[in-house]
Write a protein that holds these residues in place. Sequence first.
Motif, PDB file in Angstrom:
ATOM      1  N   SER A   1       0.819  -1.211   0.000  1.00  0.00           N
ATOM      2  CA  SER A   1       0.000   0.000   0.000  1.00  0.00           C
ATOM      3  C   SER A   1       0.853   1.261   0.000  1.00  0.00           C
ATOM      4  N   GLU A   2       1.992   1.215   0.705  1.00  0.00           N
ATOM      5  CA  GLU A   2       2.861   2.390   0.834  1.00  0.00           C
ATOM      6  C   GLU A   2       3.859   2.513  -0.312  1.00  0.00           C
ATOM      7  N   GLY A   3       3.798   1.595  -1.280  1.00  0.00           N
ATOM      8  CA  GLY A   3       4.656   1.698  -2.449  1.00  0.00           C
ATOM      9  C   GLY A   3       6.022   1.077  -2.315  1.00  0.00           C
ATOM     10  N   GLU A   4       6.265   0.348  -1.232  1.00  0.00           N
ATOM     11  CA  GLU A   4       7.553  -0.323  -1.064  1.00  0.00           C
ATOM     12  C   GLU A   4       7.641  -1.569  -1.950  1.00  0.00           C
ATOM     13  N   LEU A   5       6.502  -2.061  -2.386  1.00  0.00           N
ATOM     14  CA  LEU A   5       6.409  -3.230  -3.255  1.00  0.00           C
ATOM     15  C   LEU A   5       5.534  -2.892  -4.452  1.00  0.00           C
ATOM     16  N   ASP A   6       5.697  -3.677  -5.521  1.00  0.00           N
ATOM     17  CA  ASP A   6       4.804  -3.530  -6.676  1.00  0.00           C
ATOM     18  C   ASP A   6       3.607  -4.457  -6.559  1.00  0.00           C
ATOM     19  N   LEU A   7       3.814  -5.608  -5.948  1.00  0.00           N
ATOM     20  CA  LEU A   7       2.742  -6.559  -5.700  1.00  0.00           C
ATOM     21  C   LEU A   7       3.192  -7.513  -4.605  1.00  0.00           C
ATOM     22  N   ASN A   8       2.263  -8.307  -4.078  1.00  0.00           N
ATOM     23  CA  ASN A   8       2.656  -9.325  -3.107  1.00  0.00           C
ATOM     24  C   ASN A   8       1.906 -10.617  -3.396  1.00  0.00           C
ATOM     25  N   GLN A   9       2.407 -11.687  -2.792  1.00  0.00           N
ATOM     26  CA  GLN A   9       1.794 -12.999  -3.020  1.00  0.00           C
ATOM     27  C   GLN A   9       2.081 -13.851  -1.803  1.00  0.00           C
ATOM     28  N   PHE A  10       1.120 -13.870  -0.878  1.00  0.00           N
ATOM     29  CA  PHE A  10       1.317 -14.634   0.353  1.00  0.00           C
ATOM     30  C   PHE A  10      -0.003 -14.975   1.032  1.00  0.00           C
ATOM     31  N   GLN A  11      -1.114 -14.390   0.599  1.00  0.00           N
ATOM     32  CA  GLN A  11      -2.352 -14.418   1.362  1.00  0.00           C
ATOM     33  C   GLN A  11      -3.527 -14.969   0.568  1.00  0.00           C
ATOM     34  N   HIS A  12      -4.559 -15.392   1.319  1.00  0.00           N
ATOM     35  CA  HIS A  12      -5.795 -15.789   0.636  1.00  0.00           C
ATOM     36  C   HIS A  12      -6.782 -14.629   0.666  1.00  0.00           C
ATOM     37  N   ILE A  13      -7.918 -14.821   0.012  1.00  0.00           N
ATOM     38  CA  ILE A  13      -8.890 -13.743  -0.176  1.00  0.00           C
ATOM     39  C   ILE A  13      -9.413 -13.205   1.154  1.00  0.00           C
TER      40      ILE A  13
ATOM     41  N   ASN B   1      -8.230  -5.024   4.114  1.00  0.00           N
ATOM     42  CA  ASN B   1      -8.802  -3.850   3.455  1.00  0.00           C
ATOM     43  C   ASN B   1      -9.811  -3.129   4.342  1.00  0.00           C
ATOM     44  N   VAL B   2     -10.689  -3.908   4.981  1.00  0.00           N
ATOM     45  CA  VAL B   2     -11.720  -3.310   5.813  1.00  0.00           C
ATOM     46  C   VAL B   2     -11.114  -2.654   7.048  1.00  0.00           C
ATOM     47  N   GLN B   3     -10.209  -3.353   7.704  1.00  0.00           N
ATOM     48  CA  GLN B   3      -9.629  -2.834   8.941  1.00  0.00           C
ATOM     49  C   GLN B   3      -8.746  -1.609   8.707  1.00  0.00           C
ATOM     50  N   ASN B   4      -8.214  -1.478   7.501  1.00  0.00           N
ATOM     51  CA  ASN B   4      -7.281  -0.386   7.226  1.00  0.00           C
ATOM     52  C   ASN B   4      -7.802   0.606   6.185  1.00  0.00           C
ATOM     53  N   ASP B   5      -9.081   0.465   5.836  1.00  0.00           N
ATOM     54  CA  ASP B   5      -9.697   1.352   4.841  1.00  0.00           C
ATOM     55  C   ASP B   5      -8.840   1.420   3.576  1.00  0.00           C
ATOM     56  N   ASP B   6      -8.429   0.251   3.103  1.00  0.00           N
ATOM     57  CA  ASP B   6      -7.567   0.157   1.926  1.00  0.00           C
ATOM     58  C   ASP B   6      -8.354  -0.470   0.769  1.00  0.00           C
TER      59      ASP B   6
ATOM     60  N   ILE C   1      -8.158 -19.328 -11.487  1.00  0.00           N
ATOM     61  CA  ILE C   1      -9.523 -18.814 -11.392  1.00  0.00           C
ATOM     62  C   ILE C   1      -9.590 -17.434 -12.039  1.00  0.00           C
ATOM     63  N   PRO C   2     -10.621 -17.156 -12.830  1.00  0.00           N
ATOM     64  CA  PRO C   2     -10.748 -15.833 -13.458  1.00  0.00           C
ATOM     65  C   PRO C   2     -10.655 -14.726 -12.418  1.00  0.00           C
ATOM     66  N   VAL C   3      -9.926 -13.672 -12.757  1.00  0.00           N
ATOM     67  CA  VAL C   3      -9.715 -12.588 -11.804  1.00  0.00           C
ATOM     68  C   VAL C   3     -11.025 -11.930 -11.398  1.00  0.00           C
ATOM     69  N   GLU C   4     -12.011 -11.958 -12.300  1.00  0.00           N
ATOM     70  CA  GLU C   4     -13.323 -11.380 -11.967  1.00  0.00           C
ATOM     71  C   GLU C   4     -13.969 -12.132 -10.810  1.00  0.00           C
ATOM     72  N   ASP C   5     -13.823 -13.465 -10.801  1.00  0.00           N
ATOM     73  CA  ASP C   5     -14.380 -14.277  -9.714  1.00  0.00           C
ATOM     74  C   ASP C   5     -13.640 -14.022  -8.410  1.00  0.00           C
ATOM     75  N   LEU C   6     -12.330 -13.849  -8.504  1.00  0.00           N
ATOM     76  CA  LEU C   6     -11.541 -13.564  -7.307  1.00  0.00           C
ATOM     77  C   LEU C   6     -11.957 -12.223  -6.699  1.00  0.00           C
ATOM     78  N   GLN C   7     -12.093 -11.227  -7.564  1.00  0.00           N
ATOM     79  CA  GLN C   7     -12.443  -9.910  -7.071  1.00  0.00           C
ATOM     80  C   GLN C   7     -13.849  -9.873  -6.485  1.00  0.00           C
ATOM     81  N   LYS C   8     -14.780 -10.619  -7.095  1.00  0.00           N
ATOM     82  CA  LYS C   8     -16.143 -10.674  -6.560  1.00  0.00           C
ATOM     83  C   LYS C   8     -16.137 -11.327  -5.178  1.00  0.00           C
ATOM     84  N   SER C   9     -15.372 -12.413  -5.046  1.00  0.00           N
ATOM     85  CA  SER C   9     -15.270 -13.073  -3.751  1.00  0.00           C
ATOM     86  C   SER C   9     -14.664 -12.126  -2.723  1.00  0.00           C
ATOM     87  N   LEU C  10     -13.672 -11.337  -3.137  1.00  0.00           N
ATOM     88  CA  LEU C  10     -13.046 -10.372  -2.243  1.00  0.00           C
ATOM     89  C   LEU C  10     -14.053  -9.324  -1.781  1.00  0.00           C
TER      90      LEU C  10
END
Length: 311
Positions: free
Chosen positions: A94-106, A113-118, A291-300
Motif C-alpha cells: 500500500s505504501e509503495g515499497e512493493l509492486d505486488l505481493n503474493q502470500f495471502q488468501h482472499i 482492506n476493511v480494517q485499514n480502509d484500503d 480462477i478468473p480474476v473477476e471471480d476472485l475480485q467478486k469473492s473479495l
Amino acid sequence: MSSSTPEPTPLIEAPKSKLPLIIGIVVVAAIVIGGLAFFLTRDDESSELTKVSIGVVGADDPYWKTFQDAAREEGIDLEVKNFGDYNQPNPALSEGELDLNQFQHIIFLADYNVQNDDDLVALGSTATYPLGLYSSKYTSLDDIKAGETVIVPDDETNQARGLVLLQSKGLIELTDGGTPFSTVKEVDTVASKVKVRAVQASITASSLPDVAAAIINNDFVEDAGLKFEDALATDDPADPKALPYVNIFAVRAEDKDNATYKKLVEIFQTNEDVQQGVYETSGNTAELVKIPVEDLQKSLEDTEKQVKERQ
C-alpha cells in the motif's frame, strides 16, 4: 719501418624493433575495448529489463528462484522481498515499497482492506493450501486428552479456519456454528474437549512442546522441521466452499491493469517448473488453481461486506 694494428671500427648497435611494443599496445587496447564492450552490453541488457518487486512470506522456497529465472526470460527483473510476519506485506504494498505481493488468501486480504480502509485488489490466483493440525506429542487425534490446550494462529482469518477444522474433528464446539469469521470467543468451553489459545502464526510451530497440538500455516511447517504428511488432520482445499481461501497475487487498485504484473501471474500459472516447485514445496498438498480474476475480485468484495457487517 714500424707497423701498427689499426683500431677496430666501433660496432654500431642496430636499432631495436618497435614491433613488440606496438603489438603489446594493440593487445592491451583490445582487452580494454573488449571489456568496456562487455560491461556496456551487460548494462544495456540490464536496462532493458523491467524491474518489479514482490513481497512474500517464505522467500527461501526454491520455486521463487525458478520464478525469477522464468520472469527474466520474459524481460522482467523480479526482486523477491521476504517478510517474516503476515501483517507486513500489505502495508508495504500500500505504501509503495512493493509492486505486488503474493502470500495471502482472499479472506485475509478482505479483512486487511476493511480494517485499514484500503483497496488492494486480487490480480490472479495461485493455489489453495490445506491447513493442518500438528503435534510433537501425539500421532493420533484420539490421543489428545480432555482439558489439554490446542493453539491456533491469532490472525482472524486463519484463526477462524483453524477453529472450523478443530470443530470438524470433534475437539471443540463453536457457538456460532463455525464461520470464516469465528474467533476463540466463540469456543464453547463447556462443550469442547480441549482448550484453545491463539498465538502469533509464526510461533505456532515453536510452541508445540508446550501444548497438545497446534494449527500451523503451511509457510511455517517445514521451517520447523515438520512434514506435511505428519498432520493429524487437514481441511479440504478442493472443497468448492474453499474459494475465499484461495491464495492470490495482490496489487494496488490503480495497478490492476498493469501488463507486466499480469505477465507475472501468467508465468506463475503456466510455467511447469514453477508449478511443480509450488506443489513440491507444499509437500504435494497444494491444489493449484487458475480462477478468473473477476471471480476472485467478486469473492473479495463479498467477503469485505461480510467483514463490515460483523463490525
